[in-house]
Scaffold this motif. Structure first.
Motif, PDB file in Angstrom:
ATOM      1  N   VAL A 322      -9.027 -11.793  -0.636  1.00  0.00           N
ATOM      2  CA  VAL A 322      -8.747 -10.785  -0.266  1.00  0.00           C
ATOM      3  C   VAL A 322      -8.387 -10.651  -1.866  1.00  0.00           C
ATOM      4  O   VAL A 322      -8.018 -11.064  -2.155  1.00  0.00           O
ATOM      5  CB  VAL A 322      -7.160 -10.864  -0.043  1.00  0.00           C
ATOM      6  CG1 VAL A 322      -6.497  -9.518   0.114  1.00  0.00           C
ATOM      7  CG2 VAL A 322      -7.504 -11.494   1.960  1.00  0.00           C
ATOM      8  N   ASN A 323      -8.909  -8.857  -2.110  1.00  0.00           N
ATOM      9  CA  ASN A 323      -9.070  -8.964  -2.805  1.00  0.00           C
ATOM     10  C   ASN A 323      -8.238  -7.517  -3.725  1.00  0.00           C
ATOM     11  O   ASN A 323      -7.438  -7.018  -4.882  1.00  0.00           O
ATOM     12  CB  ASN A 323     -10.212  -7.973  -3.578  1.00  0.00           C
ATOM     13  CG  ASN A 323     -11.049  -7.078  -3.050  1.00  0.00           C
ATOM     14  OD1 ASN A 323      -9.717  -6.364  -1.980  1.00  0.00           O
ATOM     15  ND2 ASN A 323     -11.891  -6.558  -3.039  1.00  0.00           N
ATOM     16  N   ASP A 324      -7.042  -7.311  -2.649  1.00  0.00           N
ATOM     17  CA  ASP A 324      -5.702  -5.922  -3.146  1.00  0.00           C
ATOM     18  C   ASP A 324      -4.429  -7.020  -2.233  1.00  0.00           C
ATOM     19  O   ASP A 324      -4.537  -6.569  -0.812  1.00  0.00           O
ATOM     20  CB  ASP A 324      -5.942  -5.056  -2.752  1.00  0.00           C
ATOM     21  CG  ASP A 324      -5.359  -4.168  -3.372  1.00  0.00           C
ATOM     22  OD1 ASP A 324      -4.004  -3.881  -3.211  1.00  0.00           O
ATOM     23  OD2 ASP A 324      -5.839  -2.597  -3.833  1.00  0.00           O
ATOM     24  N   ILE A 325      -3.662  -7.076  -2.869  1.00  0.00           N
ATOM     25  CA  ILE A 325      -2.102  -7.479  -1.738  1.00  0.00           C
ATOM     26  C   ILE A 325      -1.815  -6.735  -1.432  1.00  0.00           C
ATOM     27  O   ILE A 325      -1.301  -7.357  -0.909  1.00  0.00           O
ATOM     28  CB  ILE A 325      -0.941  -8.532  -3.368  1.00  0.00           C
ATOM     29  CG1 ILE A 325      -0.321  -8.773  -3.018  1.00  0.00           C
ATOM     30  CG2 ILE A 325      -0.137  -6.526  -4.362  1.00  0.00           C
ATOM     31  CD1 ILE A 325       0.857 -10.036  -3.726  1.00  0.00           C
ATOM     32  N   ARG A 326      -1.594  -4.902  -1.604  1.00  0.00           N
ATOM     33  CA  ARG A 326      -1.113  -4.666  -0.550  1.00  0.00           C
ATOM     34  C   ARG A 326      -1.221  -4.496   0.980  1.00  0.00           C
ATOM     35  O   ARG A 326      -0.874  -3.761   1.060  1.00  0.00           O
ATOM     36  CB  ARG A 326      -1.085  -3.065  -1.482  1.00  0.00           C
ATOM     37  CG  ARG A 326      -0.808  -2.882  -3.098  1.00  0.00           C
ATOM     38  CD  ARG A 326      -1.370  -1.487  -3.460  1.00  0.00           C
ATOM     39  NE  ARG A 326      -2.740  -1.608  -4.508  1.00  0.00           N
ATOM     40  CZ  ARG A 326      -3.352  -0.481  -5.317  1.00  0.00           C
ATOM     41  NH1 ARG A 326      -2.393  -0.103  -5.306  1.00  0.00           N
ATOM     42  NH2 ARG A 326      -3.910  -1.197  -5.750  1.00  0.00           N
TER      43      ARG A 326
END
Ligand code: 2NL
Length: 342
Positions: A322-326
Motif C-alpha cells: 500500500v503506497n499511501d497511508i490515507r
C-alpha cells in the motif's frame, strides 16, 4: 314477441358459452355484451318491434337477460382479482436466497490480529483502555519530562474544554491503568488507535494504530525481552528472519533498544524498502523504567519488566504493498474489497 324471445335465447347461449379465463377475455366480454355497441344494448333496441300490449313482458325478459350478462361479468372480474392476489402469495420458501456479497476485514485489523494472536499464544492477555486520556496516564506516569516535545500543543491534540485531557499519543495508557490495579504478574498486549498532530501526507496521518506489550514479574530480564520478541518476529516473518538490537532511548524504559529484522521484502539483500541496508526497523522496546513502576505503586526492588511498542500501518503498507497511508481511513470499497480472503 316470439322473435324477441328467440333472439334472447340465442344471446343467452352466447353469454353462457363465452369463456373468461384472463383479463383480456374479461375485457372482450365486456365490450361484446355490456359495451355501448354490445348485445345487451342491441337487445333493448328490439323493443321497437314489440306490440304495445306486450312491451311490459318484453321489458321483464330484457331485464333478466341484462342482469344475467352483468352477473357473469362481475363474477369473472372478482375471480380474476382473487387469482392475482393468490399469485403474489405463491412464494416458494425452499428456493435459495439472494447471495449476500462476502465482505473483507480491514488490512489494519488483519495485521493487528496477526500480531496479537502470536502474543496470545505466549500467554499475553489483550487489554483495552480509553482513547481520551488525562495527562497523568498518557505522560506523567510514563516518566515523560515536562519539557518533552510530545507534551506540546503542536504535537498532541488537547481537549478544549479541559486542558488536562488529550487524545492518547500511544497505547501505554492501557498498561499504566493495568499496573495501577496492583495485580501482579502482568502479561498484556494492548492494541489500539493513537493520535498525533501531524500534517497528513502519503506517509503519515494524525491517527494511526499501535500494539504495545508489557510483561512484569519477579526476575524478568532483558534476555526474556529478546527471546520473546525473537519468537514473535519468527512467527510473523518466517523462521529464517534475523534480528538485531540497536541501543536507543525512551523516557519510560532503561535500557532501551530498537529492534530491526532482515528485510521481509528482499530477505536482506537490499532493496527499495530497506533502502539497500537489508534491515527494517520493526519495534522499540526496553526494560520498564523503575520510576514508571513506582509511579504505578509497584515495588521496583522486587519486580522488573519489559515493554515494547510497534506501529501497525507501516508493516501493513510494506506487506500489502500500500503506497499511501490515507487509503486505510478513506473507506473506499475499491481498496477495501481487495483484502477478501487475506
Ligand atoms: C515505539 C516504541 C515503546 C514502550 C513503547 C512502555 C509502556 C509502559 C512502560 C514502558 Cl507502560 N514502556 N512502552 C516501551 C518501549 C518502546 O514503543 O517505537 N513505538 C511505536
Amino acid at each position: 314477441m316470439q322473435e324477441l324471445k328467440d333472439k334472447l335465447a340465442e344471446y343467452r347461449a352466447e353469454v353462457d358459452a363465452f369463456v373468461i379465463e384472463n383479463a383480456q377475455q374479461l375485457e372482450e366480454y365486456r365490450i361484446k355484451f355490456l359495451g355501448t355497441k354490445g348485445l345487451v344494448k342491441a337487445a333493448f333496441g328490439e323493443m321497437r318491434t314489440v306490440a304495445p300490449e306486450q312491451k311490459r313482458d318484453a321489458g321483464q325478459l330484457l331485464n333478466e337477460f341484462k342482469l344475467a350478462a352483468e352477473a357473469k361479468y362481475e363474477a369473472a372480474k372478482e375471480g380474476a382479482t382473487r387469482n392475482e392476489q393468490e399469485a403474489t402469495d405463491d412464494l416458494d420458501l425452499t428456493l435459495p436466497g439472494d447471495a449476500i456479497e462476502m465482505g473483507a476485514r480491514h488490512p489494519i485489523t488483519l495485521m493487528r490480529n496477526r500480531i496479537v494472536s502470536i502474543f496470545q499464544r505466549l500467554g499475553f492477555a489483550v487489554a483495552d483502555g480509553p482513547e481520551i486520556e488525562d495527562d497523568w496516564h498518557n505522560f506523567t506516569a510514563l516518566n515523560l519530562p515536562d519539557n518533552h516535545p510530545a507534551r506540546d500543543m503542536q504535537d498532541t491534540f488537547y481537549i478544549h474544554q479541559n486542558p488536562d485531557w488529550l487524545l492518547r499519543t500511544h497505547t501505554s495508557n492501557i498498561q499504566i491503568r493495568e499496573m495501577m490495579k496492583g495485580q501482579l504478574p502482568i502479561r498484556i498486549i494492548c492494541p489500539g488507535r493513537v493520535y498525533r498532530n501531524e500534517t497528513i501526507s502519503a506517509r503519515s496521518h494524525c491517527f494511526f494504530h499501535q500494539v504495545e506489550g508489557l510483561y512484569i514479574d519477579e526476575n524478568v530480564s532483558f534476555a526474556d525481552l529478546k527471546q520473546t520478541l525473537y519468537f514473535f518476529v519468527r512467527e510473523m516473518f518466517g523462521h529464517d528472519v534475523k534480528v538485531r538490537f540497536r541501543p536507543s532511548y525512551f523516557p519510560f524504559t532503561e535500557p532501551s533498544a530498537e529492534m530491526d529484522v532482515t528485510c521481509f521484502i528482499c530477505g536482506g539483500g537490499g532493496c527499495r524498502i530497506c533502502k539497500g541496508t537489508g534491515w527494517v526497523e520493526i519495534l522499540g522496546c526496553g526494560m520498564v523504567h523503575p520510576a514508571v513502576l513506582e509511579n504505578c505503586g509497584i515495588d521496583s526492588e522486587k519486580y522488573t519488566g519489559f515493554a515494547f511498542g510497534m506501529g501497525i500501518e507501516r508493516p501493513a503498507m510494506l506487506l500489502y504493498d500500500v503506497n499511501d497511508i490515507r487509503l486505510f481511513s478513506e473507506n473506499d470499497v475499491r481498496f477495501l474489497r481487495q483484502f477478501k480472503g487475506a
